[in-house]
Design a protein around this motif. Structure first.
Motif, PDB file in Angstrom:
ATOM      1  N   ARG A 134       0.749  -1.011   0.004  1.00 40.93           N
ATOM      2  CA  ARG A 134       0.027   0.090   0.150  1.00 40.93           C
ATOM      3  C   ARG A 134       1.022   1.388   0.003  1.00 40.93           C
ATOM      4  O   ARG A 134       0.650   2.066  -0.614  1.00 40.93           O
ATOM      5  N   ALA A 135       1.802   1.275   0.901  1.00 44.38           N
ATOM      6  CA  ALA A 135       2.825   2.558   0.761  1.00 44.38           C
ATOM      7  C   ALA A 135       3.493   2.692  -0.469  1.00 44.38           C
ATOM      8  O   ALA A 135       3.770   3.665  -0.966  1.00 44.38           O
ATOM      9  N   GLU A 136       3.855   1.492  -1.198  1.00 44.17           N
ATOM     10  CA  GLU A 136       4.511   1.582  -2.503  1.00 44.17           C
ATOM     11  C   GLU A 136       3.792   2.144  -3.613  1.00 44.17           C
ATOM     12  O   GLU A 136       4.107   2.854  -4.445  1.00 44.17           O
ATOM     13  N   ALA A 137       2.420   1.687  -3.340  1.00 38.37           N
ATOM     14  CA  ALA A 137       1.374   2.132  -4.520  1.00 38.37           C
ATOM     15  C   ALA A 137       1.278   3.584  -4.292  1.00 38.37           C
ATOM     16  O   ALA A 137       1.135   4.450  -5.397  1.00 38.37           O
ATOM     17  N   SER A 138       1.030   4.152  -2.953  1.00 38.42           N
ATOM     18  CA  SER A 138       0.906   5.773  -2.684  1.00 38.42           C
ATOM     19  C   SER A 138       2.170   6.492  -3.355  1.00 38.42           C
ATOM     20  O   SER A 138       1.996   7.502  -3.867  1.00 38.42           O
ATOM     21  N   CYS A 139       3.311   5.873  -2.787  1.00 34.78           N
ATOM     22  CA  CYS A 139       4.636   6.683  -3.389  1.00 34.78           C
ATOM     23  C   CYS A 139       4.775   6.509  -4.749  1.00 34.78           C
ATOM     24  O   CYS A 139       5.373   7.537  -5.326  1.00 34.78           O
ATOM     25  N   ALA A 140       4.409   5.540  -5.334  1.00 30.27           N
ATOM     26  CA  ALA A 140       4.476   5.533  -6.751  1.00 30.27           C
ATOM     27  C   ALA A 140       3.369   6.624  -7.581  1.00 30.27           C
ATOM     28  O   ALA A 140       3.768   7.387  -8.658  1.00 30.27           O
ATOM     29  N   ILE A 141       2.409   6.996  -7.033  1.00 36.17           N
ATOM     30  CA  ILE A 141       1.349   7.750  -7.580  1.00 36.17           C
ATOM     31  C   ILE A 141       2.103   9.156  -7.381  1.00 36.17           C
ATOM     32  O   ILE A 141       2.257   9.945  -8.577  1.00 36.17           O
ATOM     33  N   VAL A 142       2.797   9.546  -6.310  1.00 36.81           N
ATOM     34  CA  VAL A 142       3.199  10.775  -5.956  1.00 36.81           C
ATOM     35  C   VAL A 142       4.452  10.903  -6.805  1.00 36.81           C
ATOM     36  O   VAL A 142       4.950  12.161  -7.393  1.00 36.81           O
ATOM     37  N   ASP A 143       5.290   9.955  -6.878  1.00 39.00           N
ATOM     38  CA  ASP A 143       6.684   9.867  -7.696  1.00 39.00           C
ATOM     39  C   ASP A 143       6.175  10.419  -9.251  1.00 39.00           C
ATOM     40  O   ASP A 143       6.952  11.042  -9.737  1.00 39.00           O
ATOM     41  N   LYS A 144       5.172   9.599  -9.776  1.00 38.67           N
ATOM     42  CA  LYS A 144       4.816   9.950 -11.062  1.00 38.67           C
ATOM     43  C   LYS A 144       4.442  11.478 -11.154  1.00 38.67           C
ATOM     44  O   LYS A 144       4.955  11.945 -12.326  1.00 38.67           O
ATOM     45  N   HIS A 145       3.653  11.884 -10.429  1.00 44.42           N
ATOM     46  CA  HIS A 145       3.298  13.167 -10.308  1.00 44.42           C
ATOM     47  C   HIS A 145       4.483  14.425 -10.328  1.00 44.42           C
ATOM     48  O   HIS A 145       4.236  15.261 -11.063  1.00 44.42           O
ATOM     49  N   LEU A 146       5.345  13.909  -9.594  1.00 41.30           N
ATOM     50  CA  LEU A 146       6.503  14.925  -9.610  1.00 41.30           C
ATOM     51  C   LEU A 146       7.685  14.871 -10.469  1.00 41.30           C
ATOM     52  O   LEU A 146       8.627  15.523 -10.570  1.00 41.30           O
ATOM     53  N   MET A 147       7.477  13.943 -11.342  1.00 44.49           N
ATOM     54  CA  MET A 147       8.384  14.015 -12.591  1.00 44.49           C
ATOM     55  C   MET A 147       8.468  15.081 -13.430  1.00 44.49           C
ATOM     56  O   MET A 147       9.497  15.404 -13.999  1.00 44.49           O
ATOM     57  N   ASP A 148       7.544  15.739 -13.473  1.00 40.24           N
ATOM     58  CA  ASP A 148       7.364  16.950 -14.728  1.00 40.24           C
ATOM     59  C   ASP A 148       7.078  18.292 -13.789  1.00 40.24           C
ATOM     60  O   ASP A 148       6.463  19.280 -14.153  1.00 40.24           O
ATOM     61  N   ARG A 149       7.314  18.306 -12.398  1.00 42.94           N
ATOM     62  CA  ARG A 149       7.249  19.604 -11.657  1.00 42.94           C
ATOM     63  C   ARG A 149       7.934  19.565 -10.486  1.00 42.94           C
ATOM     64  O   ARG A 149       8.193  18.621  -9.779  1.00 42.94           O
ATOM     65  N   PRO A 150       8.647  20.811  -9.866  1.00 48.08           N
ATOM     66  CA  PRO A 150       9.469  20.825  -8.843  1.00 48.08           C
ATOM     67  C   PRO A 150       8.777  20.688  -7.481  1.00 48.08           C
ATOM     68  O   PRO A 150       9.089  19.917  -6.718  1.00 48.08           O
ATOM     69  N   PHE A 151       7.342  21.138  -7.431  1.00 51.34           N
ATOM     70  CA  PHE A 151       6.636  20.817  -6.251  1.00 51.34           C
ATOM     71  C   PHE A 151       5.256  20.233  -6.702  1.00 51.34           C
ATOM     72  O   PHE A 151       4.978  20.317  -7.674  1.00 51.34           O
TER      73      PHE A 151
END
Length: 221
Positions: A134-151
Motif C-alpha cells: 500500500r505504501a509503495e502504491a501511494s509513493c508511486a502515484i506521487v513519484d509519477k506526479h513529481l516527474m514533471d514539476r518541482p513541487f
C-alpha cells in the motif's frame, strides 16, 4: 512566549508537517513535548484539556487549541499567507492532495514505518507485506506526479508539500524504504524541500517528548 506552541514529539511525522511549515515560514513557535511512549495522549485529563481525539499535533495559539495537521495547515495558510495556494483552482488542488495525503500517502507510509520498527515485537510478515504494498502504491502515484514539476502544485512550495513531507525524512533503518533508489522523483522533491531556509530533520526540529523506541530493521518485507 512564542506565538505558536506545538504539542508534539520527535517521532510524529504528522507533527513534523507543522513544525517544518512553522520553521520555514519564519513564524514564532516552540515545540511542547508530549510523552507519547508513556501514554500521555491516552490520559483522560490530557484529552479533556488538550485534544479529545487523543492525538498530536496540537497547535496552540491565542488560547485556542487546534488538531488535525491538514486542517491546521489550511488555517495557517489562510491566516498568515505563507505557502498559501493561490486562486480557486489551486485551492481545490491543495485540498485534493492534502486529503489524498492524509487518507493514503502519509497514512500508508506511517503505518508501515510503525509496524517495521516501532512495535515492541516484529509483526507477521504477511501484515508487513500488505502494508508495504500500500505504501509503495501511494509513493508511486506521487513519484509519477513529481516527474514533471518541482513541487506538488507546480513551481513553488505550498502547504501541500509540507503535508506530504511528514514522514519523508525519517531514516531508512526506521522506515524500511530507500526512497532515493526506489522513487527518484520523490527523492528529488525531498531534496528541494530540504533546500528551503528553515528546513531541519524531524528529531532536530522537535527534540522533545517521547516516541516508542526504534527496533533495528534487519530486512524489509
Amino acid at each position: 512566549m512564542a506565538t505558536y506552541k506545538l504539542d508534539c514529539n520527535g517521532g510524529s511525522g504528522n507533527s513534523y508537517k507543522l513544525a517544518l511549515y512553522l520553521n520555514c515560514a519564519g513564524l514564532d513557535w516552540q515545540p511542547i513535548g508530549v510523552d507519547f511512549a508513556g501514554g500521555q495522549t491516552r490520559d483522560p485529563d490530557w484529552r479533556a484539556g488538550t485534544n479529545t481525539m487523543g492525538e498530536v499535533p496540537v497547535l496552540e495559539v491565542n488560547g485556542q487549541r487546534m488538531s488535525q495537521s491538514g486542517a491546521i495547515l489550511i488555517w495557517l495558510a489562510e491566516t498568515t499567507g505563507k505557502f498559501a495556494p493561490a486562486g480557486t483552482v489551486e485551492r481545490f488542488e491543495a485540498l485534493r492532495w492534502i486529503l489524498f495525503d492524509n487518507h493514503k500517502f502519509t497514512n500508508n507510509y506511517a503505518m508501515h514505518r510503525f509496524q517495521v520498527s516501532l512495535t515492541a515485537e516484529p509483526v507477521h510478515p504477511a501484515i508487513l507485506s500488505f502494508l508495504r504494498s500500500r505504501a509503495e502504491a501511494s509513493c508511486a502515484i506521487v513519484d509519477k506526479h513529481l516527474m514533471d514539476r518541482p513541487f506538488v502544485l507546480g513551481e513553488r512550495p505550498t502547504i501541500v508539500d509540507f503535508s506530504m513531507a511528514g514522514y519523508m525524512y525519517y531514516p531508512a533503518e526506521e522506515t524500511g524504504f530507500d526512497i532515493e533508489t526506489d522513487f527518484p522523483a520523490l527523492h528529488a522533491w525531498r531534496q528541494r524541500l530540504a533546500g528551503l531556509p528553515g528546513w531541519k530533520p524531524p528529531y532536530e526540529l522537535m527534540p522533545v517528548g517521547s516516541s516508542p523506541p526504534v527496533r533495528v530493521v534487519t530486512q524489509t518485507a
